[in-house]
Design a protein around this motif. Sequence first.
Motif, mmCIF file in Angstrom:
data_model
loop_
_atom_site.group_PDB
_atom_site.id
_atom_site.type_symbol
_atom_site.label_atom_id
_atom_site.label_comp_id
_atom_site.label_asym_id
_atom_site.label_seq_id
_atom_site.Cartn_x
_atom_site.Cartn_y
_atom_site.Cartn_z
ATOM 1 N N LYS A 1 -0.775 7.472 -2.839
ATOM 2 C CA LYS A 1 0.518 7.901 -3.395
ATOM 3 C C LYS A 1 1.328 6.698 -3.873
ATOM 4 O O LYS A 1 1.962 6.734 -4.933
ATOM 5 N N LEU A 2 1.297 5.614 -3.092
ATOM 6 C CA LEU A 2 2.035 4.416 -3.473
ATOM 7 C C LEU A 2 1.412 3.735 -4.687
ATOM 8 O O LEU A 2 2.121 3.247 -5.574
ATOM 9 N N GLU B 1 0.412 -0.677 2.636
ATOM 10 C CA GLU B 1 1.478 0.109 2.021
ATOM 11 C C GLU B 1 2.656 -0.786 1.624
ATOM 12 O O GLU B 1 3.185 -0.677 0.507
ATOM 13 N N ASP C 1 -1.476 8.166 1.837
ATOM 14 C CA ASP C 1 -0.189 7.488 1.621
ATOM 15 C C ASP C 1 -0.363 6.273 0.715
ATOM 16 O O ASP C 1 0.483 6.000 -0.151
ATOM 17 N N TYR D 1 3.648 3.202 -8.066
ATOM 18 C CA TYR D 1 3.898 1.876 -8.639
ATOM 19 C C TYR D 1 2.944 1.531 -9.782
ATOM 20 O O TYR D 1 2.974 0.405 -10.284
ATOM 21 N N SER E 1 4.162 -1.765 -2.125
ATOM 22 C CA SER E 1 5.581 -1.502 -2.404
ATOM 23 C C SER E 1 6.359 -2.757 -2.758
ATOM 24 O O SER E 1 7.439 -2.670 -3.352
#
Length: 327
Positions: free
Chosen positions: A245-246, A208, A242, A250, A212
């Motif tokens: 989603k990231l 994650e 999760d 991005y 990010s």
Amino acid sequence: MLQNGRFIPGTQQFFYHNLFLQNYCKFKIQCYSLYMNVKNIQNFNLHAHHGGFGLFNGKRTGADGHNNAVRMLQTAKSRGFETYALVAHLDFNRHIKFDGMKKYEGMTQFNDIKCAIADYKRAANAVREAAKTVPGIKTLVGFEVDFYRGKDWLEDFNVIKNNIDYDFLIGSTHSISNSDGTKCRSMYFMDPTDFTYHAVHNYYQNIEYCISSGLFDFIAHIDLIRDFVPKHMLNTTDAIDDIIKLLNFYNMPTEINTSGFRKKDFAGYPEQTILNKLAKSNIPVFISDDAHNIKSVGENFALAANCLNQAGIKKYTLSDILGVKHK
């Protein structure tokens, strides 16, 4: 026992005959996937490894392939690739302690920044020189970067990045590390008892943070950890959700890595259930062979394409993944 020339269902002979047929069909599919021309499936590959720097003679290097760059490119060209990238591992962490490691452990890792940069420069230069001798195929240089959390790693990575030659960077996780990157251990050398639920959580959390960070062009094998832990520990629906989603936030591509078809689960990284979720979020997914030798160049591209098709994931181009500069 035979009846009308066939084994009777329910007998031991019937069971073993069916088992043989299943394995034989799997073998035939693998062979077909390996030697077919990949041009009509996907004419580029962005994740393969060259060698030739003495890793298997005890020398520390990020280039962990079995064949040199020239042989890898020659093979890629013969199998229909129009663009083929060769990458070295960039696994640097100043906090890595080599004392007490197992045999062969840490041989692709560095904790001395000058030695690391020198090795990465050699690895990139080998690909650039090989490209001059293998015309007719576009060659790219990349690095598969092991991401660690923490300001020390980020500071060192920026220094390394500014001193090496590359076309793109892959975000990757091969180690279990703590929240600031000061403690880490390659999953390939961890004992089974070390894979606690906390370790699994740290693995997915690292991915994650990797996404990010905005440092990478795409993310590699997001469920690699499944090779190391029992399935009952992989009840990670929330973690995968999760990550997806990231990736979506991005606009970050990821791969289906065909090396998974060479493992016990006979499934790409990621597996089909995750691909199905990636499709629903319109995440760009493309095929990588993660070849470390000429045998694996383009291997199982047909199987991977079938998995993407089942999930409803469209075919992406090179420029979709790396942008128009590599069209």
